[in-house]
Design a protein around this motif. Structure first.
Motif, PDB file in Angstrom:
ATOM      1  N   PRO A   1     -59.767 -14.327  42.273  1.00  0.00           N
ATOM      2  CA  PRO A   1     -60.274 -15.618  42.746  1.00  0.00           C
ATOM      3  C   PRO A   1     -59.359 -16.753  42.286  1.00  0.00           C
ATOM      4  O   PRO A   1     -58.809 -16.712  41.186  1.00  0.00           O
ATOM      5  CB  PRO A   1     -61.637 -15.735  42.085  1.00  0.00           C
ATOM      6  CG  PRO A   1     -61.998 -14.373  41.647  1.00  0.00           C
ATOM      7  CD  PRO A   1     -60.718 -13.636  41.428  1.00  0.00           C
ATOM      8  N   GLN A   2     -59.194 -17.745  43.129  1.00  0.00           N
ATOM      9  CA  GLN A   2     -58.440 -18.942  42.797  1.00  0.00           C
ATOM     10  C   GLN A   2     -59.463 -20.031  42.483  1.00  0.00           C
ATOM     11  O   GLN A   2     -60.445 -20.192  43.207  1.00  0.00           O
ATOM     12  CB  GLN A   2     -57.569 -19.374  43.976  1.00  0.00           C
ATOM     13  CG  GLN A   2     -56.594 -18.311  44.433  1.00  0.00           C
ATOM     14  CD  GLN A   2     -55.597 -17.965  43.353  1.00  0.00           C
ATOM     15  OE1 GLN A   2     -54.995 -18.850  42.729  1.00  0.00           O
ATOM     16  NE2 GLN A   2     -55.409 -16.682  43.111  1.00  0.00           N
ATOM     17  N   VAL A   3     -59.234 -20.783  41.409  1.00  0.00           N
ATOM     18  CA  VAL A   3     -60.220 -21.768  40.958  1.00  0.00           C
ATOM     19  C   VAL A   3     -59.506 -23.063  40.601  1.00  0.00           C
ATOM     20  O   VAL A   3     -58.422 -23.048  40.024  1.00  0.00           O
ATOM     21  CB  VAL A   3     -60.997 -21.255  39.716  1.00  0.00           C
ATOM     22  CG1 VAL A   3     -61.991 -22.299  39.228  1.00  0.00           C
ATOM     23  CG2 VAL A   3     -61.686 -19.934  40.009  1.00  0.00           C
TER      24      VAL A   3
ATOM     25  N   HIS B   1     -66.199 -27.653  41.075  1.00  0.00           N
ATOM     26  CA  HIS B   1     -65.523 -26.359  40.951  1.00  0.00           C
ATOM     27  C   HIS B   1     -65.265 -25.859  42.365  1.00  0.00           C
ATOM     28  O   HIS B   1     -66.202 -25.798  43.165  1.00  0.00           O
ATOM     29  CB  HIS B   1     -66.405 -25.300  40.281  1.00  0.00           C
ATOM     30  CG  HIS B   1     -66.877 -25.631  38.924  1.00  0.00           C
ATOM     31  ND1 HIS B   1     -66.372 -25.046  37.798  1.00  0.00           N
ATOM     32  CD2 HIS B   1     -67.829 -26.497  38.508  1.00  0.00           C
ATOM     33  CE1 HIS B   1     -67.004 -25.536  36.741  1.00  0.00           C
ATOM     34  NE2 HIS B   1     -67.884 -26.411  37.156  1.00  0.00           N
TER      35      HIS B   1
ATOM     36  N   THR C   1     -63.810 -22.469  44.270  1.00  0.00           N
ATOM     37  CA  THR C   1     -63.428 -21.080  44.051  1.00  0.00           C
ATOM     38  C   THR C   1     -63.149 -20.438  45.398  1.00  0.00           C
ATOM     39  O   THR C   1     -63.990 -20.488  46.300  1.00  0.00           O
ATOM     40  CB  THR C   1     -64.545 -20.292  43.340  1.00  0.00           C
ATOM     41  OG1 THR C   1     -64.893 -20.963  42.128  1.00  0.00           O
ATOM     42  CG2 THR C   1     -64.112 -18.869  43.034  1.00  0.00           C
TER      43      THR C   1
ATOM     44  N   GLU D   1     -62.194 -16.865  47.136  1.00  0.00           N
ATOM     45  CA  GLU D   1     -62.035 -15.419  47.092  1.00  0.00           C
ATOM     46  C   GLU D   1     -61.499 -15.012  48.461  1.00  0.00           C
ATOM     47  O   GLU D   1     -61.343 -15.863  49.340  1.00  0.00           O
ATOM     48  CB  GLU D   1     -63.359 -14.762  46.755  1.00  0.00           C
ATOM     49  CG  GLU D   1     -63.858 -15.171  45.378  1.00  0.00           C
ATOM     50  CD  GLU D   1     -65.238 -14.652  45.052  1.00  0.00           C
ATOM     51  OE1 GLU D   1     -65.903 -14.103  45.947  1.00  0.00           O
ATOM     52  OE2 GLU D   1     -65.650 -14.819  43.896  1.00  0.00           O
TER      53      GLU D   1
END
Length: 132
Positions: free
Chosen positions: A5-7, A62, A64, A66
């Motif tokens: 995942p990129q956050v 936030h 996120t 995926e």
């Protein structure tokens, strides 16, 4: 995109709603080009603006990404959930929460020990091959 995942996190002590939209736009271009940019930015703008307008403390965005999912979380210092109210065409608001519910694929509000989290989720739509 990798399987991890990129956050990205935007904290209210460093940003305003315009900066949050800018970060979200760049994040989507890099990690979720499949997402409806306008819809996501409207939701981010509404949720951040609501946190600024209806809480007396901090907020945190936030994002996120995926492989098939985009999650937008806004945490803020108020334990009170968003409330739908009659739209006021004289400038009193009431349009944002229904818009969030319409634009996001799924919306949840969860309590946190020091406030709440509003989460909006979009799933990547699969493109069906034409039938033969």
């Amino acid at each position: 995109m990798s399987n991890e995942p990129q956050v990205v996190v935007v904290d209210s002590s460093h940003r305003d709603s315009a900066a949050a939209r800018g970060v979200a736009a760049e994040f989507l271009k890099q990690h979720c080009p499949w997402a409806d940019l306008d819809a996501v930015l409207l939701v981010v703008s509404e949720l951040v603006t609501n946190a600024i307008r209806h809480t007396s403390g901090w907020w945190r965005l936030h994002l996120t990404a995926e492989k098939e999912t985009l999650i937008v979380d806004i945490d803020d210092s108020s334990p009170l959930p968003p409330v739908a109210r009659r739209p006021d065409f004289a400038g009193g608001g009431g349009f944002g929460w229904p818009m969030v519910l319409e634009l996001a694929g799924q919306v949840e509000v969860r309590p946190l020990p020091d406030g709440k989290r509003v989460q909006a989720v979009w799933q990547r739509r699969s493109v069906m091959a034409p039938a033969c």
